[in-house]
Design a protein around this motif. Structure first.
Motif, PDB file in Angstrom:
ATOM      1  N   VAL A 135      58.043  42.647  39.916  1.00  0.00           N
ATOM      2  CA  VAL A 135      58.668  43.962  39.794  1.00  0.00           C
ATOM      3  C   VAL A 135      58.008  44.741  38.654  1.00  0.00           C
ATOM      4  N   ALA A 136      57.791  44.048  37.524  1.00  0.00           N
ATOM      5  CA  ALA A 136      57.190  44.706  36.370  1.00  0.00           C
ATOM      6  C   ALA A 136      55.798  45.227  36.709  1.00  0.00           C
ATOM      7  N   LEU A 137      55.065  44.418  37.427  1.00  0.00           N
ATOM      8  CA  LEU A 137      53.699  44.784  37.802  1.00  0.00           C
ATOM      9  C   LEU A 137      53.688  46.063  38.626  1.00  0.00           C
ATOM     10  N   VAL A 138      54.649  46.162  39.562  1.00  0.00           N
ATOM     11  CA  VAL A 138      54.705  47.326  40.441  1.00  0.00           C
ATOM     12  C   VAL A 138      55.259  48.526  39.674  1.00  0.00           C
ATOM     13  N   ALA A 139      56.238  48.270  38.794  1.00  0.00           N
ATOM     14  CA  ALA A 139      56.946  49.381  38.160  1.00  0.00           C
ATOM     15  C   ALA A 139      56.183  49.976  36.982  1.00  0.00           C
ATOM     16  N   LEU A 140      55.289  49.200  36.386  1.00  0.00           N
ATOM     17  CA  LEU A 140      54.611  49.671  35.179  1.00  0.00           C
ATOM     18  C   LEU A 140      53.889  51.009  35.355  1.00  0.00           C
ATOM     19  N   PRO A 141      53.060  51.162  36.382  1.00  0.00           N
ATOM     20  CA  PRO A 141      52.388  52.460  36.560  1.00  0.00           C
ATOM     21  C   PRO A 141      53.367  53.612  36.705  1.00  0.00           C
ATOM     22  N   VAL A 142      54.475  53.346  37.403  1.00  0.00           N
ATOM     23  CA  VAL A 142      55.483  54.392  37.587  1.00  0.00           C
ATOM     24  C   VAL A 142      56.092  54.753  36.225  1.00  0.00           C
ATOM     25  N   TRP A 143      56.338  53.745  35.435  1.00  0.00           N
ATOM     26  CA  TRP A 143      56.910  53.948  34.101  1.00  0.00           C
ATOM     27  C   TRP A 143      55.946  54.775  33.238  1.00  0.00           C
ATOM     28  N   ILE A 144      54.682  54.420  33.270  1.00  0.00           N
ATOM     29  CA  ILE A 144      53.692  55.147  32.470  1.00  0.00           C
ATOM     30  C   ILE A 144      53.620  56.606  32.932  1.00  0.00           C
ATOM     31  N   THR A 145      53.692  56.810  34.220  1.00  0.00           N
ATOM     32  CA  THR A 145      53.695  58.169  34.747  1.00  0.00           C
ATOM     33  C   THR A 145      54.880  58.949  34.190  1.00  0.00           C
ATOM     34  N   PHE A 146      56.046  58.294  34.232  1.00  0.00           N
ATOM     35  CA  PHE A 146      57.257  58.937  33.745  1.00  0.00           C
ATOM     36  C   PHE A 146      57.144  59.243  32.244  1.00  0.00           C
ATOM     37  N   VAL A 147      56.665  58.271  31.482  1.00  0.00           N
ATOM     38  CA  VAL A 147      56.515  58.459  30.031  1.00  0.00           C
ATOM     39  C   VAL A 147      55.527  59.595  29.767  1.00  0.00           C
ATOM     40  N   GLY A 148      54.417  59.561  30.497  1.00  0.00           N
ATOM     41  CA  GLY A 148      53.396  60.590  30.304  1.00  0.00           C
ATOM     42  C   GLY A 148      53.924  61.979  30.596  1.00  0.00           C
ATOM     43  N   ALA A 149      54.854  62.048  31.550  1.00  0.00           N
ATOM     44  CA  ALA A 149      55.387  63.352  31.949  1.00  0.00           C
ATOM     45  C   ALA A 149      56.401  63.875  30.937  1.00  0.00           C
ATOM     46  N   SER A 150      56.746  63.055  29.937  1.00  0.00           N
ATOM     47  CA  SER A 150      57.807  63.477  29.023  1.00  0.00           C
ATOM     48  C   SER A 150      57.300  63.759  27.595  1.00  0.00           C
ATOM     49  N   HIS A 151      55.994  63.787  27.411  1.00  0.00           N
ATOM     50  CA  HIS A 151      55.429  64.141  26.111  1.00  0.00           C
ATOM     51  C   HIS A 151      54.660  65.452  26.223  1.00  0.00           C
ATOM     52  N   ASP A 152      54.321  66.045  25.051  1.00  0.00           N
ATOM     53  CA  ASP A 152      53.495  67.248  25.165  1.00  0.00           C
ATOM     54  C   ASP A 152      52.022  66.858  25.311  1.00  0.00           C
ATOM     55  N   GLY A 153      51.230  67.819  25.678  1.00  0.00           N
ATOM     56  CA  GLY A 153      49.828  67.561  26.011  1.00  0.00           C
ATOM     57  C   GLY A 153      49.061  66.900  24.879  1.00  0.00           C
ATOM     58  N   ALA A 154      49.309  67.358  23.655  1.00  0.00           N
ATOM     59  CA  ALA A 154      48.560  66.851  22.512  1.00  0.00           C
ATOM     60  C   ALA A 154      48.813  65.363  22.294  1.00  0.00           C
ATOM     61  N   ARG A 155      50.095  64.976  22.410  1.00  0.00           N
ATOM     62  CA  ARG A 155      50.466  63.587  22.161  1.00  0.00           C
ATOM     63  C   ARG A 155      49.763  62.647  23.148  1.00  0.00           C
ATOM     64  N   MET A 156      49.588  63.146  24.367  1.00  0.00           N
ATOM     65  CA  MET A 156      49.021  62.295  25.395  1.00  0.00           C
ATOM     66  C   MET A 156      47.539  62.014  25.176  1.00  0.00           C
TER      67      MET A 156
END
Lengths: 351, 283
Positions: free
Chosen positions: B20-41
């Motif tokens: 589950v972790a293996l499958v969910a990790l990319p989704v999690w990173i996508t979600f995290v990435g979508a919640s920061h500002d451009g500079a932080r990323m």
């Protein structure tokens, strides 16, 4: 309501002819049962009458009109299938109304007819259920209801009782019979069960290998079977057949025993006598060596061989009998119950 | 598990959780990435926990011009394009497959099996194989940059035809005969009997085909040059190649996240029918 005429019907699949010159005149309101072993062509014949199967040659007329070229829907028939073929996604009410709806019958008229049929068949309580929520017997009724609401000239039944358990089958058999008499609709019923055939039909058509062996009332078929096949098929347990030699008044069985009968007949014959027509008689000419017996309560079936031969024989005795295997029992066969058939052709020769 | 051994259960759970972790990790990173500002990323290391810019990013991505310099339409428009394409493909495939399966199962015509195999053989010719001739045809028909061009070449489906054929074959012949005696013509039988009986299978196929259509990449990439006709899946890649800019990961991740939403909705909405359609055999 209508009479049906089958005129020299032939059905072929490619070079194989499966029905040979089947002819019959069926009167208005008659209940005809087509009976025979599986593969004899009985369902094919019914489906030809229904219009589900093409007719290779010959004519089917319903109510004086040749229907060969008509679609099933235009023949004014209704059919009950072995697996009922109810539409699973429609309620009982919709199932029954579907045919009428397609014909453009007014809504009020449809409702009235469905209600009427539901009352006759006592299925009013589950008109709004789906077929899968019903038991086998109830589905059977719905299938009948679907046929009745159409008010057709002819009912066709294709082994409708064979998916029911034994008790229900007997009950539905009686109900179908009563219903048919009450509605007076000409009906053709296909079955492989001879008891069903005997109890339901005004007349039976016995089919074998695509040929009509005999067409007559149940009692005619029982009392005077025209062929060995009919004799063996109608009646339970089946008739005993003993190979014999006739010599103008004397019939000699394979073990050398002679009995009177067969006036004017000479040569090899098949001597037939029903199990229930053999009477215990200490001096009787038919000596049976007992092998096993089946106690059915009302009567006892004794299975054995004709003494001195290996021709098997069944005797039906009233009441409880407990013969010992290996014993020899003697029976008489009254002359009026003899059936003599030609050994070659199997056709009845006397009496 | 068939065996009741606690050790076994623990191992099984570890394996499953790892999966589950293996499958969910990319989704999690996508979600995290979508919640920061451009500079932080753009700073290393990339964040592993959500930031506070989620709704700001959502607003900017969904209604804004998307990404400066990337020649993309607003994301809501691309989502609309994707939706239209996926719906047209799914509905079109189902409609055509139902009719061709109906013809092949219930009608006797010369070379019936020949036609069946002809349809079947097209399984060997997916879009990627016939992409040049198909592009030529679509271009000649003037369907570039249109919904028709996006969908029509993908609509024929051997798989769905084959599936409906199998479904129809499980429906007893007596059903047809009964309908014939009731007076139903072929199309009536199709509408009143076959269609309702195939309902669950249609639903199952719809889910599969909708996702298939939604995920199309190569074909839309080829035939849409107009940004207004671009689909969301294609646009994610376009955004990465935005000229003379560092990639704005927060926007790209948000777009990716948005691209996942409609298929999830379809699956959740049709889950019950979907499972029924794949498992139910009773007709």
């Amino acid at each position: 309501m209508a009479e049906i005429k089958l005129d020299s019907l032939i059905k072929s699949y490619g070079p194989d002819q499966v029905l040979h010159h089947v002819g019959a005149d069926i009167e208005d309101g008659e209940f005809i049962v087509i009976v025979g072993p599986s593969g004899c062509g009985k369902s094919t014949l019914l489906r030809m009458i229904a219009g589900l199967e093409t007719i290779t040659s010959g004519e089917v007329s319903i109510g004086g009109k040749v229907v060969n070229g008509l679609e099933p829907a235009d023949r004014d028939i209704a059919m009950v299938f072995q697996n009922y073929a109810l539409y699973p996604h429609m309620s009982v009410r919709q199932n029954m109304a579907y045919g009428l709806k397609i014909r453009g019958t007014p809504k009020a008229e449809i409702a009235r007819r469905v209600q009427e049929a539901a009352e006759i068949l006592e299925i009013g309580a589950f008109l709004d259920r789906k077929p899968r929520q019903l038991s086998g017997g109830q589905r059977q009724r719905v299938a009948m209801g679907r046929a009745i609401v159409r008010d057709p000239q002819v009912f066709l039944f294709d082994e409708p009782l064979s998916n029911l358990d034994a008790k229900l089958r007997v009950q539905m058999r009686l109900e179908i019979r009563k219903l048919q008499k009450r509605l007076g609709v000409t009906s053709i019923f296909v079955t492989h069960d001879q008891v069903e055939a005997m109890t339901l039909g005004d007349r039976l058509m016995v089919l074998n290998g695509g040929y009509v062996e005999q067409f007559g009332t149940p009692i005619e078929l029982y009392d005077r079977p025209e062929t060995v096949f009919v004799a063996g098929f109608i009646g339970s347990p089946a008739m005993n057949f003993l190979p014999a030699e006739a010599d103008g008044g004397v019939v000699t069985l394979a073990n050398g025993v002679s009995l009177p009968g067969a006036e004017g007949v000479r040569g090899k014959i098949t001597f037939g006598v029903r199990p229930e027509h053999l009477v215990p008689d200490a001096a009787g000419p038919i000596r049976v060596q007992v092998q096993v017996f089946e106690a059915l309560g009302a009567n006892t079936l004794v299975h054995g061989v004709l003494e001195g031969t290996d021709t098997e024989l069944v005797v039906s005795l009233p009441g409880h009998e407990t013969p010992t295997p290996g014993d020899v029992l003697c029976y008489a066969a009254p002359g009026e119950h003899h059936h003599l058939f030609d050994a070659e052709s199997g056709a009845r020769i006397a009496p | 598990m068939v065996e009741k051994r606690p050790g076994f259960t623990i191992v099984a759970h570890i394996v499953l959780i790892f999966g589950v972790a293996l499958v969910a990790l990319p989704v999690w990173i996508t979600f995290v990435g979508a919640s920061h500002d451009g500079a932080r990323m753009l700073q290393a290391p990339i964040p592993m926990w959500p930031g506070d810019q989620f709704f700001e990013n959502l607003r900017q991505t969904f209604f804004g011009r998307g990404l400066d310099g990337s020649r993309t339409a607003p994301v809501w428009m691309m989502m609309f394009n994707s939706l239209v394409m996926a719906m047209m493909i799914a509905v079109g495939k189902i409609a055509i497959s139902l009719l061709s399966a109906f013809a092949i199962v219930y009608f006797k015509f010369p070379f019936r099996m020949g036609f069946f195999w002809l349809i079947f053989i097209t399984l060997m010719l997916p879009v990627e194989v016939r992409i040049l001739p198909t592009f030529e045809v679509v271009a000649d028909l003037g369907m570039l940059n249109s919904y028709w061009g996006l969908t029509v070449p993908l609509i024929a489906s051997a798989t769905a035809t084959f599936m409906f054929r199998q479904v129809f074959l499980t429906i007893p012949d007596e059903m047809l005969e009964s309908a014939r005696i009731d007076g139903a013509g072929p199309m009536r039988f199709f509408w009143d009997i076959l269609l309702p009986l195939s309902r669950t299978n249609i639903a199952a196929l719809f889910v599969i085909l909708f996702i298939y259509g939604w995920n199309q990449y190569l074909w839309p990439l080829l035939i849409t040059t107009d940004p207004d006709m671009m689909t969301i899946v294609v646009s994610i890649k376009q955004m990465l190649e935005a000229s003379e800019q560092t990639p704005q990961w927060n926007i790209i991740m948000m777009t990716a996240l948005l691209a996942m939403v409609p298929p999830i909705f379809v699956v959740i909405a049709m889950q019950k029918l979907f499972v029924k359609g794949l498992t139910e055999t009773d007709k």
